[in-house]
Every structure is written in C-alpha cells, then in structure tokens.
Design a protein around this motif. Structure first.
Motif, PDB file in Angstrom:
ATOM      1  N   ARG A  38       0.821  -1.221   0.000  1.00 20.79           N
ATOM      2  CA  ARG A  38       0.000   0.000   0.000  1.00 20.79           C
ATOM      3  C   ARG A  38       0.849   1.263   0.000  1.00 20.79           C
ATOM      4  N   SER A  39       1.933   1.241   0.742  1.00 16.42           N
ATOM      5  CA  SER A  39       2.860   2.375   0.833  1.00 16.42           C
ATOM      6  C   SER A  39       4.254   1.821   0.599  1.00 16.42           C
ATOM      7  N   ALA A  45       3.942   6.724   3.336  1.00 17.44           N
ATOM      8  CA  ALA A  45       2.980   6.589   4.426  1.00 17.44           C
ATOM      9  C   ALA A  45       3.024   7.790   5.365  1.00 17.44           C
ATOM     10  N   TRP A 131      -5.211   5.387  10.477  1.00 23.05           N
ATOM     11  CA  TRP A 131      -3.917   5.425   9.780  1.00 23.05           C
ATOM     12  C   TRP A 131      -3.206   4.077   9.940  1.00 23.05           C
ATOM     13  N   HIS A 135      -2.032   1.550   6.872  1.00 17.99           N
ATOM     14  CA  HIS A 135      -0.613   1.453   6.508  1.00 17.99           C
ATOM     15  C   HIS A 135       0.165   0.313   7.163  1.00 17.99           C
TER      16      HIS A 135
END
Length: 190
Positions: A38-39, A45, A131, A135
């Motif tokens: 994802r990051s 991130a 968050w 992440h």
C-alpha cells in the motif's frame, strides 16, 4: 534505505491488517510492519524514520517497524492499547512523533496527562487507528510463559533493531528526541 535480508522466524510470522487480526488470548510477542503493498516507502505513508536498515518480511510486502510483548494477553494488548489508547501505547506515541515532521496536524487533539504522557482526544485516537489500519500489518508469535515472552522480544529487538523501538536499539536516542519535540508545548489534560 536498503533493507536487511529475510530470515526464518520473525520474517515469517503470518501478517494481517490490525483490525482483522485474529489475535489469541495468550502470551506472546507481536510485530508491526509497514504494508509496502500500500505504501512502498515509509515516506509514502508519511513516516520520517531514523535511517536504519529494516527487516523485510518473507512475503516481500512488509518492512518491520516495531516489536513488543504481551506478558498476559496478546488480544488485550493489541486491541485495548495499540488500537485504542495512545496514553498506554509506546508504539502510538512513537508513530505520532515520526508522523509529525511531515504533517503538523498530528499534534491536533494532543495533550499531556498527569504523568506527562501524550494523550489524544477521541477524534484523534480514531484518526491514528485509521492510519494504522491503512498502513500497517500485524504479526505475532505465542509463548508458553513470561520468561519466553521476554527472551523472544529481547532477541528480536537485538537482532533486528526495529526502527520504532526505543529501548534496546542503537537509534533509541533519536526517537526519544523526536518524541520530546512532539510533546513540546502540549497543554496539560487530566
């Protein structure tokens, strides 16, 4: 920053998103990982991390950030503290400190409690949890007794120097300074 090569053990623990993790009600050692699918980088991130190598998970889509222990109950430690209460989570306080340089709004809703620990109001606790869900990945290994928990955590921290661990790492002083900067000027809250 390049990452360390994978190895059996910590690099092979099963991972899941934090809120979907079926964490057991047993003792153990847990690990938090950046979800690089994802990051792809910490900067993507929003993390501003000390420049230290990070262990790469054997799946190839995660980098180690933090190792902690639950001497009594992994489920309670993860869901009751790390996913809810900044006051009692060193991980959450450290995350705020390494998120702050890229986004000053991470200080919104923050204050210091009577023991000089960072606390967040409910809205901002939820923001940090969201968050983390977006992440991070979570892994853990169960242990038979408290001595096994302590030994495994100590071994994993010493061997892998997780970038968000303060104690037992060579970069702990840098994290301590980032946390001091985060706390500077925060109002007091009872």
């Amino acid at each position: 920053m390049s990452t360390q090569p994978t190895e059996p053990g910590l690099a092979a623990v099963p991972l899941s998103t934090p809120l979907e993790a079926a964490v057991h009600h047993s003792r153990g050692v847990y690990s938090w990982w950046l979800d690089t699918s994802r990051s792809p980088t910490p900067g993507a991130a929003g993390l501003h991390l000390p420049a230290v190598p990070r262990l790469r998970h054997s799946a190839g889509t995660a980098e180690l950030l933090y190792v902690g222990r639950a001497r009594r109950d992994l489920h309670r430690r993860i869901t009751g503290q790390h996913l809810r209460r900044t006051r009692s989570s060193a991980l959450r306080r450290t995350l705020l400190a390494v998120l702050l340089p890229g986004d000053p709004s991470w200080r919104d809703g923050a204050a210091l409690d009577g023991r000089n620990r960072v606390v967040l109001d409910e809205e901002h606790e939820q923001r940090l949890t969201a968050w983390m869900q977006e992440h991070l990945l979570l892994g853990w290994a169960g242990c038979e007794n408290k001595d096994d928990v302590d030994a495994l955590e100590k071994r994993w921290v010493a061997a892998h120097q997780p970038v968000l661990n303060t104690e037992g790492t060579g970069h702990g002083r840098e994290l301590t300074e980032l946390k001091r900067v985060f706390r500077e000027g925060l109002p007091a809250r009872s």
